[in-house]
Write a protein that holds these residues in place. Structure first.
Motif, PDB file in Angstrom:
ATOM      1  N   THR A 100       0.831  -1.204   0.000  1.00 22.04           N
ATOM      2  CA  THR A 100       0.000   0.000   0.000  1.00 22.04           C
ATOM      3  C   THR A 100       0.864   1.251   0.000  1.00 22.04           C
ATOM      4  O   THR A 100       0.571   2.231  -0.694  1.00 22.04           O
ATOM      5  N   ALA A 101       1.966   1.230   0.774  1.00 20.32           N
ATOM      6  CA  ALA A 101       2.880   2.379   0.808  1.00 20.32           C
ATOM      7  C   ALA A 101       3.512   2.615  -0.559  1.00 20.32           C
ATOM      8  O   ALA A 101       3.770   3.755  -0.952  1.00 20.32           O
ATOM      9  N   THR A 102       3.744   1.522  -1.298  1.00 22.77           N
ATOM     10  CA  THR A 102       4.296   1.646  -2.653  1.00 22.77           C
ATOM     11  C   THR A 102       3.338   2.424  -3.555  1.00 22.77           C
ATOM     12  O   THR A 102       3.746   3.342  -4.284  1.00 22.77           O
ATOM     13  N   ALA A 103       2.053   2.072  -3.480  1.00 24.62           N
ATOM     14  CA  ALA A 103       1.050   2.786  -4.284  1.00 24.62           C
ATOM     15  C   ALA A 103       0.890   4.225  -3.800  1.00 24.62           C
ATOM     16  O   ALA A 103       0.734   5.152  -4.613  1.00 24.62           O
ATOM     17  N   LYS A 104       0.925   4.443  -2.489  1.00 27.32           N
ATOM     18  CA  LYS A 104       0.819   5.800  -1.950  1.00 27.32           C
ATOM     19  C   LYS A 104       1.962   6.677  -2.462  1.00 27.32           C
ATOM     20  O   LYS A 104       1.760   7.842  -2.815  1.00 27.32           O
ATOM     21  N   LEU A 105       3.158   6.113  -2.480  1.00 26.68           N
ATOM     22  CA  LEU A 105       4.316   6.869  -2.959  1.00 26.68           C
ATOM     23  C   LEU A 105       4.174   7.206  -4.438  1.00 26.68           C
ATOM     24  O   LEU A 105       4.515   8.314  -4.877  1.00 26.68           O
ATOM     25  N   ALA A 106       3.656   6.253  -5.216  1.00 28.29           N
ATOM     26  CA  ALA A 106       3.443   6.501  -6.643  1.00 28.29           C
ATOM     27  C   ALA A 106       2.457   7.646  -6.861  1.00 28.29           C
ATOM     28  O   ALA A 106       2.663   8.514  -7.728  1.00 28.29           O
ATOM     29  N   LEU A 107       1.384   7.671  -6.060  1.00 27.45           N
ATOM     30  CA  LEU A 107       0.399   8.742  -6.181  1.00 27.45           C
ATOM     31  C   LEU A 107       1.009  10.082  -5.776  1.00 27.45           C
ATOM     32  O   LEU A 107       0.763  11.112  -6.414  1.00 27.45           O
ATOM     33  N   HIS A 108       1.818  10.068  -4.727  1.00 26.78           N
ATOM     34  CA  HIS A 108       2.493  11.297  -4.283  1.00 26.78           C
ATOM     35  C   HIS A 108       3.383  11.855  -5.399  1.00 26.78           C
ATOM     36  O   HIS A 108       3.386  13.064  -5.653  1.00 26.78           O
ATOM     37  N   LEU A 109       4.118  10.973  -6.062  1.00 30.61           N
ATOM     38  CA  LEU A 109       4.993  11.410  -7.149  1.00 30.61           C
ATOM     39  C   LEU A 109       4.188  11.891  -8.352  1.00 30.61           C
ATOM     40  O   LEU A 109       4.588  12.827  -9.050  1.00 30.61           O
ATOM     41  N   ARG A 110       3.051  11.247  -8.591  1.00 31.64           N
ATOM     42  CA  ARG A 110       2.196  11.678  -9.701  1.00 31.64           C
ATOM     43  C   ARG A 110       1.695  13.099  -9.471  1.00 31.64           C
ATOM     44  O   ARG A 110       1.576  13.896 -10.412  1.00 31.64           O
ATOM     45  N   LYS A 111       1.402  13.428  -8.228  1.00 34.03           N
ATOM     46  CA  LYS A 111       0.970  14.790  -7.897  1.00 34.03           C
ATOM     47  C   LYS A 111       2.087  15.798  -8.147  1.00 34.03           C
ATOM     48  O   LYS A 111       1.824  16.989  -8.326  1.00 34.03           O
ATOM     49  N   GLU A 112       3.323  15.319  -8.143  1.00 35.43           N
ATOM     50  CA  GLU A 112       4.467  16.178  -8.438  1.00 35.43           C
ATOM     51  C   GLU A 112       4.830  16.134  -9.920  1.00 35.43           C
ATOM     52  O   GLU A 112       5.912  16.561 -10.318  1.00 35.43           O
ATOM     53  N   ASN A 113       3.914  15.577 -10.712  1.00 30.22           N
ATOM     54  CA  ASN A 113       4.090  15.477 -12.173  1.00 30.22           C
ATOM     55  C   ASN A 113       5.274  14.599 -12.557  1.00 30.22           C
ATOM     56  O   ASN A 113       5.937  14.835 -13.567  1.00 30.22           O
ATOM     57  N   ARG A 114       5.529  13.560 -11.740  1.00 33.12           N
ATOM     58  CA  ARG A 114       6.555  12.572 -12.075  1.00 33.12           C
ATOM     59  C   ARG A 114       5.844  11.286 -12.499  1.00 33.12           C
ATOM     60  O   ARG A 114       5.114  10.686 -11.716  1.00 33.12           O
ATOM     61  N   SER A 115       6.041  10.878 -13.738  1.00 31.32           N
ATOM     62  CA  SER A 115       5.432   9.632 -14.223  1.00 31.32           C
ATOM     63  C   SER A 115       6.080   8.450 -13.508  1.00 31.32           C
ATOM     64  O   SER A 115       7.283   8.457 -13.228  1.00 31.32           O
ATOM     65  N   ILE A 145       0.560  -9.609  -5.925  1.00 34.27           N
ATOM     66  CA  ILE A 145       0.625  -8.998  -7.256  1.00 34.27           C
ATOM     67  C   ILE A 145      -0.732  -8.405  -7.618  1.00 34.27           C
ATOM     68  O   ILE A 145      -0.828  -7.274  -8.121  1.00 34.27           O
ATOM     69  N   ASP A 146      -1.810  -9.159  -7.338  1.00 33.49           N
ATOM     70  CA  ASP A 146      -3.157  -8.660  -7.632  1.00 33.49           C
ATOM     71  C   ASP A 146      -3.462  -7.383  -6.853  1.00 33.49           C
ATOM     72  O   ASP A 146      -4.107  -6.466  -7.369  1.00 33.49           O
ATOM     73  N   GLN A 147      -2.986  -7.333  -5.615  1.00 32.18           N
ATOM     74  CA  GLN A 147      -3.220  -6.146  -4.792  1.00 32.18           C
ATOM     75  C   GLN A 147      -2.555  -4.920  -5.414  1.00 32.18           C
ATOM     76  O   GLN A 147      -3.174  -3.853  -5.502  1.00 32.18           O
ATOM     77  N   LEU A 148      -1.319  -5.076  -5.862  1.00 30.05           N
ATOM     78  CA  LEU A 148      -0.608  -3.949  -6.468  1.00 30.05           C
ATOM     79  C   LEU A 148      -1.254  -3.528  -7.779  1.00 30.05           C
ATOM     80  O   LEU A 148      -1.373  -2.331  -8.075  1.00 30.05           O
ATOM     81  N   VAL A 149      -1.704  -4.507  -8.570  1.00 27.56           N
ATOM     82  CA  VAL A 149      -2.378  -4.197  -9.843  1.00 27.56           C
ATOM     83  C   VAL A 149      -3.670  -3.415  -9.575  1.00 27.56           C
ATOM     84  O   VAL A 149      -3.964  -2.419 -10.256  1.00 27.56           O
ATOM     85  N   THR A 150      -4.423  -3.847  -8.562  1.00 29.09           N
ATOM     86  CA  THR A 150      -5.671  -3.156  -8.213  1.00 29.09           C
ATOM     87  C   THR A 150      -5.398  -1.723  -7.758  1.00 29.09           C
ATOM     88  O   THR A 150      -6.081  -0.783  -8.170  1.00 29.09           O
ATOM     89  N   LEU A 151      -4.380  -1.565  -6.908  1.00 31.75           N
ATOM     90  CA  LEU A 151      -4.024  -0.228  -6.449  1.00 31.75           C
ATOM     91  C   LEU A 151      -3.532   0.651  -7.599  1.00 31.75           C
ATOM     92  O   LEU A 151      -3.829   1.847  -7.656  1.00 31.75           O
ATOM     93  N   GLY A 152      -2.796   0.037  -8.523  1.00 35.63           N
ATOM     94  CA  GLY A 152      -2.315   0.776  -9.687  1.00 35.63           C
ATOM     95  C   GLY A 152      -3.458   1.320 -10.531  1.00 35.63           C
ATOM     96  O   GLY A 152      -3.429   2.468 -10.992  1.00 35.63           O
ATOM     97  N   LYS A 153      -4.484   0.497 -10.730  1.00 33.40           N
ATOM     98  CA  LYS A 153      -5.658   0.948 -11.485  1.00 33.40           C
ATOM     99  C   LYS A 153      -6.379   2.079 -10.755  1.00 33.40           C
ATOM    100  O   LYS A 153      -6.848   3.041 -11.370  1.00 33.40           O
ATOM    101  N   GLN A 154      -6.419   1.974  -9.430  1.00 37.07           N
ATOM    102  CA  GLN A 154      -7.106   2.987  -8.627  1.00 37.07           C
ATOM    103  C   GLN A 154      -6.452   4.356  -8.754  1.00 37.07           C
ATOM    104  O   GLN A 154      -7.145   5.375  -8.812  1.00 37.07           O
ATOM    105  N   ILE A 155      -5.127   4.395  -8.801  1.00 34.26           N
ATOM    106  CA  ILE A 155      -4.423   5.678  -8.877  1.00 34.26           C
ATOM    107  C   ILE A 155      -3.961   5.996 -10.301  1.00 34.26           C
ATOM    108  O   ILE A 155      -3.265   6.985 -10.526  1.00 34.26           O
ATOM    109  N   GLU A 156      -4.347   5.113 -11.260  1.00 33.21           N
ATOM    110  CA  GLU A 156      -4.023   5.314 -12.679  1.00 33.21           C
ATOM    111  C   GLU A 156      -2.514   5.339 -12.922  1.00 33.21           C
ATOM    112  O   GLU A 156      -1.982   6.207 -13.602  1.00 33.21           O
ATOM    113  N   VAL A 157      -1.839   4.362 -12.326  1.00 38.77           N
ATOM    114  CA  VAL A 157      -0.397   4.180 -12.517  1.00 38.77           C
ATOM    115  C   VAL A 157      -0.171   2.758 -13.016  1.00 38.77           C
ATOM    116  O   VAL A 157      -0.679   1.802 -12.425  1.00 38.77           O
ATOM    117  N   PRO A 158       0.584   2.574 -14.124  1.00 35.69           N
ATOM    118  CA  PRO A 158       0.795   1.233 -14.672  1.00 35.69           C
ATOM    119  C   PRO A 158       1.613   0.335 -13.751  1.00 35.69           C
ATOM    120  O   PRO A 158       2.449   0.820 -12.979  1.00 35.69           O
TER     121      PRO A 158
END
Length: 484
Positions: free
Chosen positions: A115-130, A144-157
């Motif tokens: 979950t922290a991995t997805a949170k960090l990705a969203l934080h970086l996305r807010k800073e305009n970092r792909s 793996i399924d959990q990370l894929v689901t979280l990725g879809k939620q925050i729109e990160v591949p």
């Protein structure tokens, strides 16, 4: 978080109130309270000893400042030492050039690493970092399924090769994919264990050697107290980390982890998780955390939350409506929803200086009052929301709204009366006047946090330092608000 620690430290200040200066005799009692507070917060014993010794040395050598009470000087010393123990400043994430920046996430199972991995990705996305997430945890069921689901939620591949692939190869190919697609940052989610074992450490070491990350972040459960610091040091000694992310800081944590990690492990805390939602991740600022611990609030974090939730143009329009007394129930509903987007009422109030004294019961009462108001407003017609005065002289309208919301007519009448008083207050503020706090009763706009009601006196209230003019000064300052 830190409520118990804050209460304990406050008892230390009380031992110095009424004293003329800080002396060796009166500072000992204050230091005993500080030591007890830190130990009860599960701070590492060596950190406590060093902390108390440092504060004592500085306190006894402190020059008395004219106009500053000994307890205030002592608070400043403790604040400075808290900041020092937690690392002085925020340490931002590295950003490699050329891209991608590679971040390796490590930690034990149950700490909230994925979950922290997805949170960090969203934080970086807010800073305009792909960002690209890479799933290498092939051991934990559904990781793996959990990370894929979280990725879809925050729109990160999310890059994954399934459960049968080698984690080292997944990480290598993930970084290559990010480089080929011009992605700014790639975050590798690795496998955890229930406890540190050689298999986990050797796999982490092989992944790190293969991908050469710019950041290796250890995700640690803040609920483990000082054990979090020992865990961080062990990972650093064996793998080499660049920082830590403390999760579950919104839970029943006593604060020991935040106060121990940097001093024991030598590695900075870079982020803290403050909730289960995917946007509940904050950069760690030692000075802001020290302010929260000492009950001084955290205005900067509050402002940042507001900036994320509020559109500037909308805020300017709302300000004009408030100051011209054109603020209506539709606007109030909109502001209530924006407040919810910023977090819980309790979490927000504790960021405001002086509001740490509010009990959980008072905060819950405030939440209840807001829900009651929202329910009654939702039962109004659009016309009634835009013109609250329609309800003031119409018992029939109030009865209809009360039936729709499931409350008594008197509740609706009180809502309307309190709302009109609030609009009048806001208009007077806009005209440079300062009405007395606590002018409202116990309705949705009074009696709850921040609206007066039955709260104890706060700094800035009439008769208190920095407040409205007292009776003696009234003749000199007739328009007190303009002179504050």
């Amino acid at each position: 978080m830190f409520d118990a620690l804050a209460e304990r430290l406050e008892s230390a200040w009380k031992t110095l109130r009424g004293q003329d200066k800080i002396s060796e005799s009166n500072v000992q009692e204050a230091l005993r309270e500080v030591r007890r507070a830190l130990l009860e917060a599960d701070v590492n014993l060596q950190v406590v000893k060093d902390f108390v010794a440092e504060v004592q040395t500085k306190a006894l050598g402190e020059e008395v400042v004219a106009g500053v009470r000994p307890d205030q000087q002592f608070i400043k010393l403790v604040y400075d030492e808290l900041v020092s123990v937690m690392g002085e400043t925020n340490i931002p994430l590295a950003e490699a050039s050329p891209a991608p920046t590679v971040i390796l996430m490590a930690g034990l199972q149950g700490t909230g690493k994925t979950t922290a991995t997805a949170k960090l990705a969203l934080h970086l996305r807010k800073e305009n970092r792909s960002t690209l997430l890479v799933a290498t945890d092939v051991y934990r069921p559904a990781a793996i399924d959990q990370l894929v689901t979280l990725g879809k939620q925050i729109e990160v591949p999310v890059f994954e090769l399934g459960k049968d692939a080698d984690p080292v190869e997944i990480a290598r190919q993930g970084v290559e994919r990010a480089r080929a697609e011009g992605i700014n940052t790639v975050i590798i989610d690795t496998a955890g264990r229930l406890q540190i074992d050689q298999n986990m450490m050797s796999e982490l070491a092989r992944i790190k050697e293969t991908i050469q990350p710019h950041e290796t972040l250890l995700v640690v459960d803040a609920m483990t107290g000082q054990e979090a610091a020992s865990l961080t040091r062990t990972f650093h000694d064996q793998i080499g980390i660049t920082g830590a992310i403390l999760t579950k800081m919104d839970g029943d944590t006593r604060g020991g982890a935040a106060l121990s990690v940097r001093r024991i492990s030598g590695q900075p805390i870079k982020f803290i998780g403050v909730g289960e939602k995917v946007d509940a991740l904050q950069p760690f600022y030692p000075d802001r955390m020290a302010s929260r611990i000492l009950g001084m609030g955290d205005v900067l974090t509050l402002v940042e939350k507001a900036q994320e939730a509020v559109d500037l143009a909308d805020a300017e329009k709302m300000q004009e409506k408030i100051l011209s007394a054109k603020f209506d129930f539709t606007d109030f509903l909109k502001q209530t929803r924006l407040l919810k987007n910023m977090g819980s009422l309790g979490g927000i109030m504790k960021l405001i200086p002086g509001m740490n004294k509010l009990s959980n019961e008072q905060l819950q009462q405030g939440e209840t009052q807001l829900k009651r108001a929202e329910s009654m407003i939702n039962s109004m017609t659009p016309e009634e929301r835009k013109d609250p005065d329609l309800l003031a002289g119409s018992p029939g309208r109030r009865r209809r709204i009360a039936r729709g919301a499931g409350y008594a007519e008197s509740d609706v009448a009180k809502l309307v009366a309190d709302f009109q008083k609030m609009r009048s207050l806001m208009q007077q503020l806009g005209q440079g006047q300062l009405p007395m706090p606590g002018m409202f009763g116990g309705g949705p706009f009074g009696g709850g946090p921040g609206y007066g009601g039955n709260q104890p006196p706060q700094p800035g209230w009439r008769g208190y330092p920095g407040g409205a003019p007292t009776k003696k000064k009234k003749e000199k300052k007739k328009k007190g608000f303009g002179n504050l």
